[in-house]
Design a protein around this motif. Structure first.
Motif, PDB file in Angstrom:
ATOM      1  N   TRP A  74     -15.707 -17.311  -6.624  1.00  0.00           N
ATOM      2  CA  TRP A  74     -14.531 -16.939  -5.964  1.00  0.00           C
ATOM      3  C   TRP A  74     -13.689 -18.125  -5.756  1.00  0.00           C
ATOM      4  CZ3 TRP A  74     -16.630 -14.213  -0.860  1.00  0.00           C
ATOM      5  CH2 TRP A  74     -17.474 -12.995  -1.296  1.00  0.00           C
ATOM      6  N   THR A  75     -12.419 -18.052  -5.974  1.00  0.00           N
ATOM      7  CA  THR A  75     -11.376 -19.162  -5.376  1.00  0.00           C
ATOM      8  C   THR A  75     -10.461 -18.791  -4.711  1.00  0.00           C
ATOM      9  OG1 THR A  75     -10.204 -18.651  -7.324  1.00  0.00           O
ATOM     10  CG2 THR A  75     -11.803 -20.256  -7.783  1.00  0.00           C
ATOM     11  N   SER A  76      -9.737 -19.833  -3.953  1.00  0.00           N
ATOM     12  CA  SER A  76      -8.760 -19.497  -2.988  1.00  0.00           C
ATOM     13  C   SER A  76      -7.829 -20.841  -2.836  1.00  0.00           C
ATOM     14  CB  SER A  76      -9.225 -19.060  -1.729  1.00  0.00           C
ATOM     15  OG  SER A  76      -8.089 -18.804  -0.808  1.00  0.00           O
ATOM     16  N   GLY A  77      -6.766 -20.745  -2.641  1.00  0.00           N
ATOM     17  CA  GLY A  77      -6.173 -22.116  -2.282  1.00  0.00           C
ATOM     18  C   GLY A  77      -4.522 -22.046  -2.647  1.00  0.00           C
ATOM     19  N   MET A  78      -3.984 -23.222  -2.653  1.00  0.00           N
ATOM     20  CA  MET A  78      -2.773 -23.311  -2.543  1.00  0.00           C
ATOM     21  C   MET A  78      -2.077 -23.382  -4.147  1.00  0.00           C
ATOM     22  SD  MET A  78      -2.205 -26.192   0.323  1.00  0.00           S
ATOM     23  CE  MET A  78      -0.336 -26.072   0.486  1.00  0.00           C
ATOM     24  N   PRO A  79      -0.838 -23.167  -4.342  1.00  0.00           N
ATOM     25  CA  PRO A  79      -0.183 -23.302  -5.615  1.00  0.00           C
ATOM     26  C   PRO A  79      -0.368 -24.664  -6.321  1.00  0.00           C
ATOM     27  CG  PRO A  79       1.414 -22.206  -4.254  1.00  0.00           C
ATOM     28  CD  PRO A  79       0.308 -22.785  -3.096  1.00  0.00           C
ATOM     29  N   PHE A  80      -0.369 -24.722  -7.440  1.00  0.00           N
ATOM     30  CA  PHE A  80      -0.497 -25.916  -8.333  1.00  0.00           C
ATOM     31  C   PHE A  80      -1.709 -26.756  -7.982  1.00  0.00           C
ATOM     32  CE2 PHE A  80       4.077 -25.171  -6.954  1.00  0.00           C
ATOM     33  CZ  PHE A  80       4.408 -24.706  -8.421  1.00  0.00           C
ATOM     34  N   GLY A  81      -2.778 -26.080  -7.485  1.00  0.00           N
ATOM     35  CA  GLY A  81      -4.119 -26.872  -7.287  1.00  0.00           C
ATOM     36  C   GLY A  81      -3.833 -28.010  -6.088  1.00  0.00           C
ATOM     37  N   LEU A  82      -3.021 -27.753  -5.216  1.00  0.00           N
ATOM     38  CA  LEU A  82      -3.014 -28.788  -4.274  1.00  0.00           C
ATOM     39  C   LEU A  82      -4.053 -28.683  -3.202  1.00  0.00           C
ATOM     40  CD1 LEU A  82       0.806 -28.406  -3.284  1.00  0.00           C
ATOM     41  CD2 LEU A  82      -0.288 -30.245  -4.506  1.00  0.00           C
ATOM     42  N   PHE A  83      -4.888 -27.661  -3.000  1.00  0.00           N
ATOM     43  CA  PHE A  83      -5.953 -27.484  -2.175  1.00  0.00           C
ATOM     44  C   PHE A  83      -6.490 -26.216  -2.777  1.00  0.00           C
ATOM     45  CE2 PHE A  83      -8.164 -25.849   1.510  1.00  0.00           C
ATOM     46  CZ  PHE A  83      -8.874 -26.687   1.630  1.00  0.00           C
ATOM     47  N   ARG A  84      -7.862 -26.449  -3.074  1.00  0.00           N
ATOM     48  CA  ARG A  84      -8.575 -25.026  -3.451  1.00  0.00           C
ATOM     49  C   ARG A  84     -10.011 -25.153  -3.121  1.00  0.00           C
ATOM     50  NH1 ARG A  84      -7.898 -21.363  -6.820  1.00  0.00           N
ATOM     51  NH2 ARG A  84      -5.854 -22.431  -7.683  1.00  0.00           N
ATOM     52  N   GLY A  85     -10.364 -23.980  -2.554  1.00  0.00           N
ATOM     53  CA  GLY A  85     -11.833 -23.685  -2.262  1.00  0.00           C
ATOM     54  C   GLY A  85     -12.557 -22.824  -3.359  1.00  0.00           C
ATOM     55  N   THR A  86     -13.386 -23.239  -3.941  1.00  0.00           N
ATOM     56  CA  THR A  86     -14.130 -22.649  -4.776  1.00  0.00           C
ATOM     57  C   THR A  86     -15.833 -22.281  -4.505  1.00  0.00           C
ATOM     58  OG1 THR A  86     -13.043 -23.921  -6.527  1.00  0.00           O
ATOM     59  CG2 THR A  86     -15.271 -22.800  -7.248  1.00  0.00           C
ATOM     60  N   ARG A  87     -16.180 -21.000  -4.220  1.00  0.00           N
ATOM     61  CA  ARG A  87     -17.350 -20.592  -4.015  1.00  0.00           C
ATOM     62  C   ARG A  87     -18.033 -19.923  -5.085  1.00  0.00           C
ATOM     63  NH1 ARG A  87     -18.595 -17.563   1.733  1.00  0.00           N
ATOM     64  NH2 ARG A  87     -17.510 -19.426   2.342  1.00  0.00           N
ATOM     65  N   ARG A  88     -19.486 -20.577  -5.120  1.00  0.00           N
ATOM     66  CA  ARG A  88     -20.253 -20.124  -6.488  1.00  0.00           C
ATOM     67  C   ARG A  88     -21.244 -19.654  -5.894  1.00  0.00           C
ATOM     68  NH1 ARG A  88     -19.789 -22.429 -11.694  1.00  0.00           N
ATOM     69  NH2 ARG A  88     -21.919 -22.364 -12.565  1.00  0.00           N
ATOM     70  N   PHE A  89     -21.545 -18.472  -6.496  1.00  0.00           N
ATOM     71  CA  PHE A  89     -23.011 -17.704  -6.143  1.00  0.00           C
ATOM     72  C   PHE A  89     -23.893 -17.803  -7.446  1.00  0.00           C
ATOM     73  CE2 PHE A  89     -19.416 -15.728  -3.901  1.00  0.00           C
ATOM     74  CZ  PHE A  89     -20.110 -15.828  -2.464  1.00  0.00           C
ATOM     75  N   ASN A  90     -24.892 -18.165  -7.308  1.00  0.00           N
ATOM     76  CA  ASN A  90     -26.055 -18.386  -8.375  1.00  0.00           C
ATOM     77  C   ASN A  90     -27.570 -17.797  -7.864  1.00  0.00           C
ATOM     78  OD1 ASN A  90     -24.548 -21.048  -8.647  1.00  0.00           O
ATOM     79  ND2 ASN A  90     -25.303 -20.404 -10.673  1.00  0.00           N
ATOM     80  N   LEU A  91     -27.963 -16.870  -9.048  1.00  0.00           N
ATOM     81  CA  LEU A  91     -29.034 -16.041  -8.683  1.00  0.00           C
ATOM     82  C   LEU A  91     -29.919 -16.441  -9.899  1.00  0.00           C
ATOM     83  CD1 LEU A  91     -27.195 -12.589  -8.103  1.00  0.00           C
ATOM     84  CD2 LEU A  91     -28.619 -14.025  -6.296  1.00  0.00           C
ATOM     85  N   SER A  92     -31.156 -16.716  -9.841  1.00  0.00           N
ATOM     86  CA  SER A  92     -32.026 -17.132 -10.784  1.00  0.00           C
ATOM     87  C   SER A  92     -33.505 -16.483 -10.590  1.00  0.00           C
ATOM     88  CB  SER A  92     -32.124 -18.575 -11.039  1.00  0.00           C
ATOM     89  OG  SER A  92     -32.553 -19.237  -9.799  1.00  0.00           O
ATOM     90  N   ALA A  93     -34.010 -15.881 -11.491  1.00  0.00           N
ATOM     91  CA  ALA A  93     -35.272 -15.262 -11.223  1.00  0.00           C
ATOM     92  C   ALA A  93     -36.395 -16.191 -11.335  1.00  0.00           C
ATOM     93  CB  ALA A  93     -35.580 -14.134 -12.351  1.00  0.00           C
ATOM     94  N   HIS A  94     -37.319 -16.085 -10.470  1.00  0.00           N
ATOM     95  CA  HIS A  94     -38.550 -16.986 -10.555  1.00  0.00           C
ATOM     96  C   HIS A  94     -39.775 -15.976  -9.949  1.00  0.00           C
ATOM     97  CE1 HIS A  94     -36.577 -20.880 -10.481  1.00  0.00           C
ATOM     98  NE2 HIS A  94     -35.607 -20.325  -9.825  1.00  0.00           N
ATOM     99  N   GLY A  95     -40.487 -15.590 -11.088  1.00  0.00           N
ATOM    100  CA  GLY A  95     -41.466 -14.702 -11.043  1.00  0.00           C
ATOM    101  C   GLY A  95     -40.866 -13.220 -10.357  1.00  0.00           C
ATOM    102  N   SER A  96     -41.458 -12.633  -9.363  1.00  0.00           N
ATOM    103  CA  SER A  96     -40.933 -11.477  -8.716  1.00  0.00           C
ATOM    104  C   SER A  96     -39.756 -11.784  -7.473  1.00  0.00           C
ATOM    105  CB  SER A  96     -42.038 -10.668  -8.028  1.00  0.00           C
ATOM    106  OG  SER A  96     -42.588 -11.732  -7.108  1.00  0.00           O
ATOM    107  N   GLN A  97     -39.399 -13.114  -7.531  1.00  0.00           N
ATOM    108  CA  GLN A  97     -38.509 -13.307  -6.580  1.00  0.00           C
ATOM    109  C   GLN A  97     -37.143 -13.932  -7.250  1.00  0.00           C
ATOM    110  OE1 GLN A  97     -39.914 -16.755  -3.876  1.00  0.00           O
ATOM    111  NE2 GLN A  97     -40.840 -14.974  -2.649  1.00  0.00           N
ATOM    112  N   THR A  98     -36.162 -13.903  -6.226  1.00  0.00           N
ATOM    113  CA  THR A  98     -34.931 -14.339  -6.840  1.00  0.00           C
ATOM    114  C   THR A  98     -34.336 -15.525  -5.876  1.00  0.00           C
ATOM    115  OG1 THR A  98     -33.977 -12.128  -7.611  1.00  0.00           O
ATOM    116  CG2 THR A  98     -32.562 -13.812  -7.045  1.00  0.00           C
TER     117      THR A  98
END
Length: 141
Positions: A74-98
């Motif tokens: 997800w991203t949010s912020g001001m025009p022209f990249g003056l201020f930007r927040g970038t939220r990254r969600f990663n899921l990875s399988a590890h056996g029967s868990q995530t």
């Protein structure tokens, strides 16, 4: 660059975790620290989110990456990249868990100025991860 991150192991497969992570009504009503979401969490969509951290402010967020069931950005912020927040969600399988990892970074020329005004988001990140674990594992209380 200011950043916040959290990680947690969830006893559920990535598909189940993804289902919870992309369900706006669950995120808004399930103890995630989110008060309200208007719109859908889908590739290319912009939605508005109100959080417990800033209940009077709506954040307009755009889903720029959605690769089920492993990556969403997800991203949010001001025009022209003056201020930007970038939220990254990663899921990875590890056996029967995530393994769930969430990280938000704040960038842009105005990041040093606005970064000082951002409250400590770590508690809300940890709350989000714990709620995702509860819901994905089937314990909503």
């Amino acid at each position: 660059m200011r950043a916040f991150a959290t990680s947690i192991d969830i006893s559920a497969p990535p598909d189940r975790v993804w289902q919870v992570l992309t369900d706006a009504p669950t995120l808004a009503g399930g103890g995630f620290g989110i008060l309200r979401i208007d719109g859908s969490i889908a590739q290319g969509q912009t939605f508005r989110l109100w959080s417990e951290v800033a209940p009077k402010r709506a954040f307009a967020l755009t889903v720029v990456t959605m690769e089920a069931p492993r990556l969403m950005v997800w991203t949010s912020g001001m025009p022209f990249g003056l201020f930007r927040g970038t939220r990254r969600f990663n899921l990875s399988a590890h056996g029967s868990q995530t393994r769930f990892d969430m990280r938000e970074t704040f960038t842009g020329p105005l990041a040093p100025l606005f970064g000082r005004a951002i409250p400590d988001l770590q508690p809300s990140f940890d709350t989000f991860a714990a709620a995702l674990k509860r819901h994905a594992e089937g314990a909503h209380a």
